[in-house]
Design a protein around this motif. Structure first.
Motif, PDB file in Angstrom:
ATOM      1  N   ALA A  63      14.900  -5.126   7.693  1.00  0.00           N
ATOM      2  CA  ALA A  63      13.565  -4.427   7.639  1.00  0.00           C
ATOM      3  C   ALA A  63      12.838  -4.755   6.369  1.00  0.00           C
ATOM      4  CB  ALA A  63      13.564  -3.094   8.263  1.00  0.00           C
ATOM      5  N   ILE A  64      13.321  -4.535   5.379  1.00  0.00           N
ATOM      6  CA  ILE A  64      12.617  -4.486   4.065  1.00  0.00           C
ATOM      7  C   ILE A  64      12.210  -5.979   3.885  1.00  0.00           C
ATOM      8  CG2 ILE A  64      12.966  -4.100   1.707  1.00  0.00           C
ATOM      9  CD1 ILE A  64      14.243  -1.597   2.213  1.00  0.00           C
ATOM     10  N   HIS A  65      13.299  -6.615   3.925  1.00  0.00           N
ATOM     11  CA  HIS A  65      12.817  -8.426   3.655  1.00  0.00           C
ATOM     12  C   HIS A  65      11.963  -8.988   4.564  1.00  0.00           C
ATOM     13  CE1 HIS A  65      15.400  -9.791   0.292  1.00  0.00           C
ATOM     14  NE2 HIS A  65      16.157  -8.617   0.463  1.00  0.00           N
ATOM     15  N   THR A  66      12.031  -8.444   5.866  1.00  0.00           N
ATOM     16  CA  THR A  66      11.009  -8.831   7.036  1.00  0.00           C
ATOM     17  C   THR A  66       9.689  -8.770   6.508  1.00  0.00           C
ATOM     18  OG1 THR A  66      12.678  -8.840   8.556  1.00  0.00           O
ATOM     19  CG2 THR A  66      10.339  -8.806   9.215  1.00  0.00           C
ATOM     20  N   TYR A  67       9.384  -7.309   6.123  1.00  0.00           N
ATOM     21  CA  TYR A  67       8.050  -6.897   6.016  1.00  0.00           C
ATOM     22  C   TYR A  67       7.553  -7.024   4.732  1.00  0.00           C
ATOM     23  CZ  TYR A  67       8.170  -5.544  10.781  1.00  0.00           C
ATOM     24  OH  TYR A  67       8.180  -5.599  12.057  1.00  0.00           O
ATOM     25  N   ALA A  68       8.554  -7.315   3.547  1.00  0.00           N
ATOM     26  CA  ALA A  68       8.132  -7.692   2.491  1.00  0.00           C
ATOM     27  C   ALA A  68       7.442  -9.136   2.230  1.00  0.00           C
ATOM     28  CB  ALA A  68       9.145  -7.607   1.337  1.00  0.00           C
ATOM     29  N   GLY A  69       8.023 -10.033   2.887  1.00  0.00           N
ATOM     30  CA  GLY A  69       7.648 -11.211   3.188  1.00  0.00           C
ATOM     31  C   GLY A  69       8.861 -12.251   2.374  1.00  0.00           C
ATOM     32  N   LEU A 117       1.584  -9.961   7.861  1.00  0.00           N
ATOM     33  CA  LEU A 117       2.464  -8.689   7.461  1.00  0.00           C
ATOM     34  C   LEU A 117       1.794  -7.469   7.213  1.00  0.00           C
ATOM     35  CD1 LEU A 117       5.326 -10.341   5.599  1.00  0.00           C
ATOM     36  CD2 LEU A 117       5.338  -9.614   7.929  1.00  0.00           C
ATOM     37  N   GLN A 118       0.643  -7.478   6.340  1.00  0.00           N
ATOM     38  CA  GLN A 118      -0.081  -6.271   6.048  1.00  0.00           C
ATOM     39  C   GLN A 118      -0.733  -5.731   7.125  1.00  0.00           C
ATOM     40  OE1 GLN A 118      -2.386  -7.447   2.493  1.00  0.00           O
ATOM     41  NE2 GLN A 118      -0.897  -8.466   1.576  1.00  0.00           N
ATOM     42  N   GLU A 119      -1.307  -6.708   8.098  1.00  0.00           N
ATOM     43  CA  GLU A 119      -1.843  -6.047   9.138  1.00  0.00           C
ATOM     44  C   GLU A 119      -0.916  -5.489  10.178  1.00  0.00           C
ATOM     45  OE1 GLU A 119      -4.583  -5.071  12.467  1.00  0.00           O
ATOM     46  OE2 GLU A 119      -4.845  -5.584  10.173  1.00  0.00           O
ATOM     47  N   GLU A 120       0.584  -6.053  10.282  1.00  0.00           N
ATOM     48  CA  GLU A 120       1.506  -5.266  11.250  1.00  0.00           C
ATOM     49  C   GLU A 120       1.847  -4.076  10.560  1.00  0.00           C
ATOM     50  OE1 GLU A 120       3.381  -6.529  14.030  1.00  0.00           O
ATOM     51  OE2 GLU A 120       1.479  -7.599  13.843  1.00  0.00           O
ATOM     52  N   LEU A 121       1.914  -3.766   9.297  1.00  0.00           N
ATOM     53  CA  LEU A 121       2.139  -2.663   8.684  1.00  0.00           C
ATOM     54  C   LEU A 121       1.045  -1.639   8.867  1.00  0.00           C
ATOM     55  CD1 LEU A 121       3.802  -3.764   5.624  1.00  0.00           C
ATOM     56  CD2 LEU A 121       5.026  -2.365   7.421  1.00  0.00           C
ATOM     57  N   THR A 126      12.656  -5.252  -7.928  1.00  0.00           N
ATOM     58  CA  THR A 126      11.752  -6.367  -7.630  1.00  0.00           C
ATOM     59  C   THR A 126      10.469  -5.760  -7.188  1.00  0.00           C
ATOM     60  OG1 THR A 126      12.326  -6.439  -5.215  1.00  0.00           O
ATOM     61  CG2 THR A 126      13.752  -7.630  -6.726  1.00  0.00           C
ATOM     62  N   PRO A 127       9.465  -6.724  -7.185  1.00  0.00           N
ATOM     63  CA  PRO A 127       8.204  -6.137  -6.597  1.00  0.00           C
ATOM     64  C   PRO A 127       8.331  -5.906  -5.176  1.00  0.00           C
ATOM     65  CG  PRO A 127       7.753  -8.159  -8.062  1.00  0.00           C
ATOM     66  CD  PRO A 127       9.476  -7.814  -8.016  1.00  0.00           C
ATOM     67  N   ALA A 128       7.396  -5.263  -4.479  1.00  0.00           N
ATOM     68  CA  ALA A 128       7.405  -4.989  -3.134  1.00  0.00           C
ATOM     69  C   ALA A 128       6.870  -5.888  -2.285  1.00  0.00           C
ATOM     70  CB  ALA A 128       6.979  -3.737  -2.856  1.00  0.00           C
ATOM     71  N   PHE A 129       5.984  -6.830  -2.929  1.00  0.00           N
ATOM     72  CA  PHE A 129       5.119  -7.919  -2.286  1.00  0.00           C
ATOM     73  C   PHE A 129       4.112  -7.227  -1.170  1.00  0.00           C
ATOM     74  CE2 PHE A 129       8.770 -10.032  -4.485  1.00  0.00           C
ATOM     75  CZ  PHE A 129       8.003 -10.737  -5.237  1.00  0.00           C
ATOM     76  N   ASN A 130       4.447  -7.546  -0.025  1.00  0.00           N
ATOM     77  CA  ASN A 130       3.517  -6.915   1.149  1.00  0.00           C
ATOM     78  C   ASN A 130       3.729  -5.441   1.676  1.00  0.00           C
ATOM     79  OD1 ASN A 130       1.850  -9.372   1.961  1.00  0.00           O
ATOM     80  ND2 ASN A 130       3.734 -10.465   1.891  1.00  0.00           N
TER      81      ASN A 130
END
Length: 257
Positions: free
Chosen positions: A120-126, A61-65, A152-156
């Motif tokens: 979108a937010i849930h997808t890319y946060a993980g 996910l971090q690479e996709e972003l 909540t934290p934003a995770f990824n």
């Protein structure tokens, strides 16, 4: 692992979790694989997951972003003192917090590949984000009320936090109560951000789209509520009005010029 290998690993792991999907054929096309992976993220219920899965998911996910391109709030130009207007994908914005237009379950959008911001937010946060929301809501013991907010934290995601708020759903004629509840969403998010020491917050167009709040009236309420809050509290929090559609960009330009 390469990005392709990570994607295939995640797809296989998610398919193996559900008996009815275990024999599903994985498409060869990269874009179809991405759609399948997003769909599997979207429908996955909040439940435990292995550390190995999380490590690969986070790297993916971090690479996709990174490939989509990260925008830092520090690089934006204010349109008014402490206020910004930015058109783009809110999941790629680096700031203190982004606001998610959530539903009352607060668990994200379960519709595969849906175009809403919640999806979108849930997808890319993980998958960690849905798990965190589920734990938070289990402790609360009831659905979230309209106009309130949770953090909540934003995770990824590149932001630090996600602030989730449930906007009013407009059915028929716009009412005074609808407008009051939308204003409450903005105030609740700002208050929660300040309580957590957040110095910048990005608002999406809450309640427009799927919740049918008229775009121009929603923008008027958003700008007025933010200005009133900053004046009344002398807050120095930086506010980004995030839009995606050209129509909303023009509406906010007219309001903020």
């Amino acid at each position: 692992m390469t990005q392709d290998e990570r994607r295939m690993y995640l797809i296989r792991e998610l398919l193996s979790e559900e008996k009815q999907y275990r024999d599903m054929e994985i498409p060869a096309d990269e874009q179809q694989q991405k759609r399948l992976l997003r769909a599997l993220f979207n429908i996955r219920m909040p439940k435990p997951v292995s550390p190995d899965f999380l490590e690969v998911q986070d790297q993916y996910l971090q690479e996709e972003l990174r490939q989509k391109g990260i925008t830092d709030v520090a690089d934006l130009t204010p349109v008014q003192d402490g206020m910004y207007l930015w058109q783009g994908d809110i999941t790629t914005l680096r700031c203190g917090a982004i606001v998610n237009a959530a539903n009352s379950q607060m668990l994200g959008c379960f519709c595969p590949n849906h175009g809403c911001i919640d999806n979108a937010i849930h997808t890319y946060a993980g998958v960690q984000l849905r798990a965190a929301c589920a734990e938070m809501m289990a402790q609360q013991g009831h659905e979230e009320g309209t106009g309130a907010a949770k953090i909540t934290p934003a995770f990824n995601l590149p932001c630090d936090y996600v602030i989730h708020t449930v906007g009013p759903i407009v059915t028929g004629r716009l009412t005074v109560r609808d407008k009051e509840l939308l204003a409450s969403c903005y105030r609740s998010c700002l208050e929660l951000a300040e309580q957590n020491g957040i110095r910048s917050i990005a608002f999406c167009c809450i309640s427009t789209g799927e919740f049918h709040f008229p775009n121009e009236r929603a923008a008027e309420i958003a700008v007025r509520t933010v200005k009133e809050y900053k004046e009344q509290t002398h807050s120095e929090i930086e506010v980004i009005f995030n839009v995606f559609k050209d129509n909303d960009l023009q509406i906010y330009r007219n309001l903020l010029r």
